[in-house]
Enzyme design. Structure first.
Site, mmCIF file in Angstrom:
data_model
loop_
_atom_site.group_PDB
_atom_site.id
_atom_site.type_symbol
_atom_site.label_atom_id
_atom_site.label_comp_id
_atom_site.label_asym_id
_atom_site.label_seq_id
_atom_site.Cartn_x
_atom_site.Cartn_y
_atom_site.Cartn_z
ATOM 1 N N ASP A 178 -4.027 -10.270 -8.596
ATOM 2 C CA ASP A 178 -4.322 -9.346 -9.699
ATOM 3 C C ASP A 178 -3.155 -8.551 -10.266
ATOM 4 O O ASP A 178 -2.736 -8.727 -11.417
ATOM 5 C CB ASP A 178 -5.459 -8.409 -9.288
ATOM 6 N N GLU A 189 0.824 -1.209 0.000
ATOM 7 C CA GLU A 189 0.000 0.000 0.000
ATOM 8 C C GLU A 189 0.861 1.263 0.000
ATOM 9 O O GLU A 189 0.536 2.245 -0.677
ATOM 10 C CB GLU A 189 -0.943 -0.006 1.194
ATOM 11 N N GLU A 197 -12.011 -0.687 -10.833
ATOM 12 C CA GLU A 197 -11.532 -1.635 -11.841
ATOM 13 C C GLU A 197 -12.414 -1.711 -13.089
ATOM 14 O O GLU A 197 -11.915 -1.890 -14.207
ATOM 15 C CB GLU A 197 -11.387 -3.031 -11.219
ATOM 16 N N THR A 212 -0.799 0.375 -10.325
ATOM 17 C CA THR A 212 -2.076 -0.225 -9.943
ATOM 18 C C THR A 212 -2.915 0.684 -9.053
ATOM 19 O O THR A 212 -4.011 0.306 -8.656
ATOM 20 C CB THR A 212 -1.848 -1.598 -9.275
ATOM 21 N N ARG A 214 0.530 3.688 -3.357
ATOM 22 C CA ARG A 214 -0.127 4.975 -3.106
ATOM 23 C C ARG A 214 0.889 6.100 -2.928
ATOM 24 O O ARG A 214 0.848 7.102 -3.628
ATOM 25 C CB ARG A 214 -1.023 4.873 -1.867
#
Length: 630
Positions: free
Chosen positions: A390, A259, A524, A610, A263
């Site tokens: 993913d 994360e 998504e 992502t 981010r």
């Protein structure tokens, strides 16, 4: 001259001293001078004074060692490169420097006092302060921002055709609506939660959570590039000012490596590449250094959690696992950290992950979701293109594209994995819906998570570079998967999709229990709409995207921001009281791009991490440092 007035006193010299007295005086004076100069050179921290008397060295001490560690031979002395500065804007593009605003200290922006020494980056305004390599503050590294911008093939913000010719066009009005949603989400966050990680719109306060190890302002970092590309200049300056003055790295909690990387690191890197502002580069590098202890495992596969206090990796038990989507979603950002710092350690860490994955045996060519960072073996055979797996696949094809199509290892790994997924996980429902199931040791769960809906866009993105006989097939497959994900939205009362949906017992593309019926502002599905639109220009994708905009406005907009909902199958759903930072980073960004021209953040120049933070494609002919050609 008092001595001259004393009767009988006859001076022995012009100074009034006899010869023995003069000798003693000179001896004392010479000793004093010797003592002073000795102190000047021997006392600690006297290097600045030494420069007054000693000629400068032709090479800084230790340069050979640092160059060797970084993988470079020591270079001969040369003139330092000019300070990086934003290049002249391309036609139709704003100069990034024009975003500087004297109104940065606007009244609505909260400032928090630092909890420790201010980081060096806080003072880095403009492009004049070079970053240093870890452990050697005296060896600067400069990134040539002008050269980077000159290699882009399109203006960052696109050509932006004359809007006066179509002042009332539908697409322009739709784009402006999405921009207004972003502005509302940001202003609500700024008013009620500035500096906190996320806004809670129902209670009108902020939320910190425990994913980021004490780091704050996740929504600020996640919003920077979206504010920039939407040309919300005042809001961008508010966000930039907070990063400069209040984003501190001296924290001591336990953080999610994944994360923080997608981010914070991704958001800071993107903001630097868009603007050339050094504060973003330096903060990204310093934060990247704080993540490196996570890789101190027997295999080099990082743990999921890193302690900022001790530098140790969290969950330190031999039986714990690392997650494929987490350790497999570092490659893009870490290559850019090397590119911007000159420090090879970042690239080496992620190359080692590739090395481990290439060597390990994969069941039927599939990548299970859990791997032991101690033994280097798979922990269990659960395979998913949704949660836990993913973005590993996403980063393979994007590594190939970001390298300027030179990273053959990434390309081969991607298409091999895609063939295995198609062979063992791909299904078509009795109603004709194509979906990617989950695999548990050979047994399929006939469900698809919202997170897996990115795969339509991923497959479309990679179709061009597949074998010629497979390209049309992959384009059709991408369209069919995206259609299935749209059906999960269309079959709900709110026209928003559930967290997971199933294909069994005569029910297709719907959640079967309340615990999977929530929607938390996820991106998504609209991400895939954007990629399919850019590839096909089929108007259906804009139609579907606008349906999402209307549903967000009707069911998720509150008085003080946007909130997720607990049940997409209720026409009066309860809110979850959380405006996710990725809603500003991803959902609204992808919707805005869906209704914009293709050269706004052109896919020829940029790949999205992502968290939807754009990172530039390597157009250089001489990038042997980080990009890796195999």
């Amino acid at each position: 001259m008092l001595m001259r007035k004393v009767p009988g006193f006859v001076p022995a010299s012009p100074w009034g001293l006899r010869l023995p007295q003069k000798f003693l005086f000179l001896l004392f004076l010479s000793g004093l001078v010797t003592l002073c100069f000795g102190a000047l050179f021997l006392l600690p921290h006297s290097s600045r004074l030494k420069r007054l008397f000693l000629a400068p060295r032709t090479q800084q001490p230790g340069l050979e060692v640092v160059a060797e560690i970084a993988g470079h031979a020591p270079a001969r002395e040369q003139e330092p490169p000019p300070n990086p500065a934003p290049a002249a804007p391309a036609p139709g593009e704003d100069d990034p420097s024009s975003w500087a605003s004297p109104r940065r200290r606007k009244g609505g922006l909260r400032r928090t006092r630092p909890t420790g020494p201010r980081e060096e980056a806080t003072a880095a305004r403009g492009n004049s302060i070079p970053a240093s390599r870890p452990g050697d503050e005296g060896v600067p590294f400069r990134f040539d921002f002008n050269a980077f911008r000159s290699r882009l093939r399109h203006p960052v913000l696109g050509t932006r055709a004359d809007e006066s010719q179509e002042p009332q066009s539908q697409v322009r009005a739709q784009r402006e609506k999405i921009k207004e949603m972003m502005q509302f989400a940001w202003q609500s966050y700024k008013r009620y939660a500035m500096g906190k990680n996320e806004l809670r719109p129902l209670t009108k306060d902020g939320y910190e959570g425990n994913m980021f190890g004490g780091l704050s302002g996740a929504t600020v970092i996640d919003s920077l590039d979206t504010l920039y590309l939407m040309e919300l200049k005042e809001e961008f300056q508010e966000a930039k000012a907070w990063v400069e003055e209040s984003f501190h790295l001296n924290v001591s909690g336990e953080a999610s490596l994944f994360e923080v990387n997608i981010r914070y690191i991704g958001g800071l890197l993107s903001a630097f590449y868009l603007t050339g502002e050094e504060v973003f580069r330096i903060k990204a590098i310093r934060l990247g250094e704080k993540l490196l202890p996570a890789f101190n495992t027997p295999t080099g596969i990082p743990k999921g959690v890193v302690s900022f206090k001790s530098g140790n990796w969290g969950w330190a038990t031999a039986g714990s696992s690392s997650i494929l989507a987490e350790f497999g979603s570092l490659h893009l950002e870490f290559l850019h950290l090397t590119e911007l710092s000159g420090n090879q350690v970042f690239a080496e860490k992620v190359r080692n992950i590739r090395k481990v994955l290439r060597k390990i045996e994969k069941p039927f060519g599939l990548y299970p979701n859990f791997l032991s960072p101690v033994s280097g073996n798979w922990v269990q055979h659960h395979v998913s293109v949704g949660g836990l797996g993913d973005s590993f696949y996403e980063y393979l094809i994007k590594s190939w594209l970001m390298s300027g199509k030179t990273d053959m290892e990434a390309k081969n790994m991607y298409y091999e994995a895609l063939e295995a997924i198609e062979t063992y996980l791909l299904n078509v429902s009795p109603g004709g819906l194509t979906y990617i199931a989950e695999w548990r040791g050979g047994i399929l769960d006939h469900k698809m998570g919202h997170l897996a809906c990115f795969s339509g866009g991923m497959i479309a993105l990679g179709a061009e570079d597949a074998k010629e006989e497979k390209r049309a097939h992959y384009r059709e497959l991408a369209a069919q998967i995206t259609k299935t994900c749209h059906e999960s939205y269309a079959r709900s009362d709110t026209k928003l999709g559930p967290e997971a949906f199933w294909f069994n017992s005569g029910r297709e593309a719907v959640a079967t229990q309340l615990s999977e019926s929530y929607y938390i502002l996820r991106p998504e599905v609209v991400e895939s709409y954007m990629y399919l639109w850019r590839q096909t220009h089929n108007p259906i994708y804009r139609e579907w995207g606008w349906e999402v905009v209307l549903a967000l406005e009707k069911y998720c907009r509150t008085e003080a921001g946007f909130s997720g909902i607990q049940d997409v199958y209720s026409s009066t759903p309860n809110h979850d009281n959380k405006q996710q930072s990725f809603f500003l980073a991803e959902t609204l960004k992808y919707l805005y791009l869906l209704f914009s021209e293709d050269d706004l953040l052109s896919l020829e120049d940029w790949v999205f991490n992502t968290e939807a933070h754009p990172l530039p494609v390597n157009h250089s002919d001489s990038s042997g440092r980080a990009w890796g050609r195999h």
